[in-house]
Enzyme design. Structure first.
Site, PDB file in Angstrom:
ATOM      1  N   SER A  21       0.819  -1.221   0.000  1.00  0.00           N
ATOM      2  CA  SER A  21       0.000   0.000   0.000  1.00  0.00           C
ATOM      3  C   SER A  21       0.849   1.265   0.000  1.00  0.00           C
ATOM      4  O   SER A  21       1.949   1.293   0.587  1.00  0.00           O
ATOM      5  CB  SER A  21      -0.854  -0.026   1.265  1.00  0.00           C
ATOM      6  OG  SER A  21      -1.393   1.237   1.517  1.00  0.00           O
ATOM      7  N   GLU A  51       0.310   3.472   1.896  1.00  0.00           N
ATOM      8  CA  GLU A  51       0.417   3.835   3.320  1.00  0.00           C
ATOM      9  C   GLU A  51       1.808   3.568   3.883  1.00  0.00           C
ATOM     10  O   GLU A  51       2.144   4.064   4.953  1.00  0.00           O
ATOM     11  CB  GLU A  51      -0.644   3.091   4.135  1.00  0.00           C
ATOM     12  CG  GLU A  51      -2.049   3.612   3.914  1.00  0.00           C
ATOM     13  CD  GLU A  51      -2.309   4.961   4.594  1.00  0.00           C
ATOM     14  OE1 GLU A  51      -1.636   5.275   5.580  1.00  0.00           O
ATOM     15  OE2 GLU A  51      -3.186   5.698   4.097  1.00  0.00           O
ATOM     16  N   TYR A  96      -1.575   0.168  10.356  1.00  0.00           N
ATOM     17  CA  TYR A  96      -1.742  -0.505   9.069  1.00  0.00           C
ATOM     18  C   TYR A  96      -0.504  -0.305   8.188  1.00  0.00           C
ATOM     19  O   TYR A  96       0.048  -1.256   7.622  1.00  0.00           O
ATOM     20  CB  TYR A  96      -2.998   0.042   8.377  1.00  0.00           C
ATOM     21  CG  TYR A  96      -3.158  -0.398   6.945  1.00  0.00           C
ATOM     22  CD1 TYR A  96      -3.765  -1.612   6.643  1.00  0.00           C
ATOM     23  CD2 TYR A  96      -2.698   0.389   5.887  1.00  0.00           C
ATOM     24  CE1 TYR A  96      -3.902  -2.026   5.313  1.00  0.00           C
ATOM     25  CE2 TYR A  96      -2.831  -0.015   4.573  1.00  0.00           C
ATOM     26  CZ  TYR A  96      -3.434  -1.223   4.294  1.00  0.00           C
ATOM     27  OH  TYR A  96      -3.569  -1.633   2.990  1.00  0.00           O
TER      28      TYR A  96
HETATM   29  N1  GDD Z   1     -13.276   5.702   5.651  1.00  0.00           N
HETATM   30  C1  GDD Z   1     -13.550   7.016   5.845  1.00  0.00           C
HETATM   31  N2  GDD Z   1     -14.766   7.392   6.364  1.00  0.00           N
HETATM   32  N3  GDD Z   1     -12.590   7.918   5.522  1.00  0.00           N
HETATM   33  C2  GDD Z   1     -12.886   9.240   5.704  1.00  0.00           C
HETATM   34  C3  GDD Z   1     -14.119   9.688   6.218  1.00  0.00           C
HETATM   35  C4  GDD Z   1     -15.096   8.713   6.559  1.00  0.00           C
HETATM   36  O1  GDD Z   1     -16.200   9.025   7.008  1.00  0.00           O
HETATM   37  N4  GDD Z   1     -14.105  11.040   6.239  1.00  0.00           N
HETATM   38  C5  GDD Z   1     -12.923  11.426   5.775  1.00  0.00           C
HETATM   39  N5  GDD Z   1     -12.155  10.354   5.457  1.00  0.00           N
HETATM   40  C6  GDD Z   1     -10.786  10.372   4.950  1.00  0.00           C
HETATM   41  C7  GDD Z   1      -9.808   9.486   5.723  1.00  0.00           C
HETATM   42  O2  GDD Z   1      -9.431  10.117   6.952  1.00  0.00           O
HETATM   43  C8  GDD Z   1      -8.696   9.366   4.703  1.00  0.00           C
HETATM   44  O3  GDD Z   1      -7.859  10.488   4.777  1.00  0.00           O
HETATM   45  C9  GDD Z   1      -9.424   9.369   3.356  1.00  0.00           C
HETATM   46  O4  GDD Z   1     -10.756   9.827   3.629  1.00  0.00           O
HETATM   47  C10 GDD Z   1      -9.492   8.029   2.661  1.00  0.00           C
HETATM   48  O5  GDD Z   1      -9.965   7.065   3.581  1.00  0.00           O
HETATM   49  P1  GDD Z   1     -10.339   5.571   3.139  1.00  0.00           P
HETATM   50  O6  GDD Z   1     -11.292   5.574   2.015  1.00  0.00           O
HETATM   51  O7  GDD Z   1     -10.746   4.839   4.384  1.00  0.00           O
HETATM   52  O8  GDD Z   1      -8.978   4.989   2.520  1.00  0.00           O
HETATM   53  P2  GDD Z   1      -7.452   5.036   3.056  1.00  0.00           P
HETATM   54  O9  GDD Z   1      -6.705   5.982   2.154  1.00  0.00           O
HETATM   55  O10 GDD Z   1      -7.361   5.262   4.497  1.00  0.00           O
HETATM   56  O11 GDD Z   1      -6.963   3.538   2.770  1.00  0.00           O
HETATM   57  C11 GDD Z   1      -7.250   2.860   1.552  1.00  0.00           C
HETATM   58  O12 GDD Z   1      -6.224   3.059   0.611  1.00  0.00           O
HETATM   59  C12 GDD Z   1      -4.965   2.490   0.936  1.00  0.00           C
HETATM   60  C13 GDD Z   1      -3.996   2.771  -0.214  1.00  0.00           C
HETATM   61  O13 GDD Z   1      -3.422   4.002  -0.027  1.00  0.00           O
HETATM   62  C14 GDD Z   1      -7.442   1.376   1.885  1.00  0.00           C
HETATM   63  O14 GDD Z   1      -7.927   0.706   0.751  1.00  0.00           O
HETATM   64  C15 GDD Z   1      -6.115   0.745   2.277  1.00  0.00           C
HETATM   65  O15 GDD Z   1      -6.295  -0.670   2.455  1.00  0.00           O
HETATM   66  C16 GDD Z   1      -5.115   0.997   1.155  1.00  0.00           C
HETATM   67  O16 GDD Z   1      -3.876   0.404   1.442  1.00  0.00           O
END
Ligand code: GDD
Length: 327
Positions: free
Chosen positions: A130, A132, A154
């Site tokens: 990722s 991340e 993570y």
């Molecule tokens: N989930 C979520 N829910 N995220 C929110 C919200 C909410 O209500 N509001 C704001 N966010 C912001 C999070 O704080 C983050 O900065 C961004 O939206 C994206 O969150 P996610 O969609 O949960 O994805 P992620 O970037 O944390 O992680 C995903 O991408 C990674 C690759 O970079 C996941 O798929 C990971 O497994 C993956 O590795």
């Protein structure tokens, strides 16, 4: 017929990868965990097809924290290619359950690598890692040589798993690939990830089935692509003559706010009347500037993302409208 084994086959990427490999003539074996709810909705169209399930697609019970089951499945399937996609994939949740996140993601990957080490005919190994791992990087965009600087449990688990993959490749000569996947979305995305949550809410509000949408940090930015493109990258990376690490990304940053505005515009709604901030959804730490440079994947694999951010969010929102209209 080439044989592939997939961990995480019931997830978004697992289901698209299964479809791609079926098209390419593979026999596919998937590892599934026993859970109280039998959630195989993303595979149900394949699972119910008697020409496919039990003929070219097989599911096996196994668990990343149950080495006996892993060894048994690996030994009986003897795959040519092993796609390791399983793990606790929610970044926010990893602050709540850091130990099990680390155990499954980091130790689970190490276990697979050790089992491959004992196999006479070693499969080519793809590890879905990722962006991340970069956390708050000094440089933007990131490429395969950017130092790891994860900022959450993570990302730390993924970073150590990725380093293990590199070590087994360099030290023991395994054909082992880290695919450094930036965010990738689709109508099959889990509902607790932000794009799906927003697209679902826009459609549900439009149909009068929901009133408001609560979000955390809407200024957060990500490099968002389409999941189908990314699973094509996984397959391509195992067809290359040498094992390499690759960035899979679009190279373009968008904010959560951009997702909101695009999704609500798709259903002709004013987001200002429905979206509210909820501080409980803020994370203790946010990564910064996660934007990938996919030049190496383009050069070695001829890989290109095919879908723009706008197309992706519009497609996801329309898919939600169709799903909700049916329910
Ligand atoms: N989930 C979520 N829910 N995220 C929110 C919200 C909410 O209500 N509001 C704001 N966010 C912001 C999070 O704080 C983050 O900065 C961004 O939206 C994206 O969150 P996610 O969609 O949960 O994805 P992620 O970037 O944390 O992680 C995903 O991408 C990674 C690759 O970079 C996941 O798929 C990971 O497994 C993956 O590795």
């Amino acid at each position: 017929m080439p044989r592939a084994l997939i961990t995480g086959i019931t997830g978004q990427d697992g289901s698209y990868l299964t479809e791609l490999l079926l098209e390419k003539g593979y026999e596919i074996h998937g590892m599934v965990r026993r859970t109280s709810t039998l959630d195989r909705s993303r595979l149900v169209h394949l699972y119910r097809d008697p020409q496919i399930y039990g003929q070219r697609l097989f599911l096996h019970y196994a668990d990343l924290d149950d080495p006996t089951t892993l060894r048994r499945v690996l030994g009986s399937v003897e795959p040519d290619e092993l796609y390791h996609l399983a793990g606790q994939s929610h970044v926010g949740l990893s602050f709540e359950i850091p130990e099990s996140t680390f155990e499954m993601t980091s130790m689970g990957t190490l276990r697979l690598l050790e089992m491959i080490q004992d196999m006479r005919k070693k499969p080519r190994f793809f590890h879905a890692t990722s962006s991340e791992i970069f956390g708050q990087p000094a440089q933007m965009p990131q490429d395969e040589s950017t130092p790891y600087a994860p900022v959450n449990p993570y990302g730390i688990a993924k970073a150590s798993a990725s380093q293990m993959v590199t070590m087994y490749r360099k030290t023991f000569g395994h054909y082992a690939v880290n695919g450094i996947m930036f965010n990738h979305e689709s109508p099959r995305r889990g509902e607790n990830f932000v794009t799906r949550k927003i697209c679902h809410a826009a459609a549900a509000i439009k149909l009068g089935k929901q009133k408001d949408l609560l979000l955390g940090d809407t200024s957060a930015k990500r490099d968002w692509g389409y999941a189908k493109d990314y699973v094509r990258g996984m397959w391509l990376s195992l067809q290359h003559a040498t094992a390499e690490d690759y960035i899979f990304a679009t190279g373009k940053l968008h904010s959560v706010q951009d997702v909101v505005e695009t999704a609500f515009a798709t259903v002709n709604l004013d987001w200002r009347q429905h979206v509210r901030k909820d501080n409980r959804l803020l994370r203790p730490a946010e990564p910064q500037r996660l934007c990938g440079n996919p030049a190496k994947a383009r050069r070695l694999l001829s890989w290109e993302p095919t879908t723009t951010f706008r197309q992706l969010i519009e497609e996801m929102t329309k898919a939600e409208l169709a799903l909700l209209a049916d329910s």
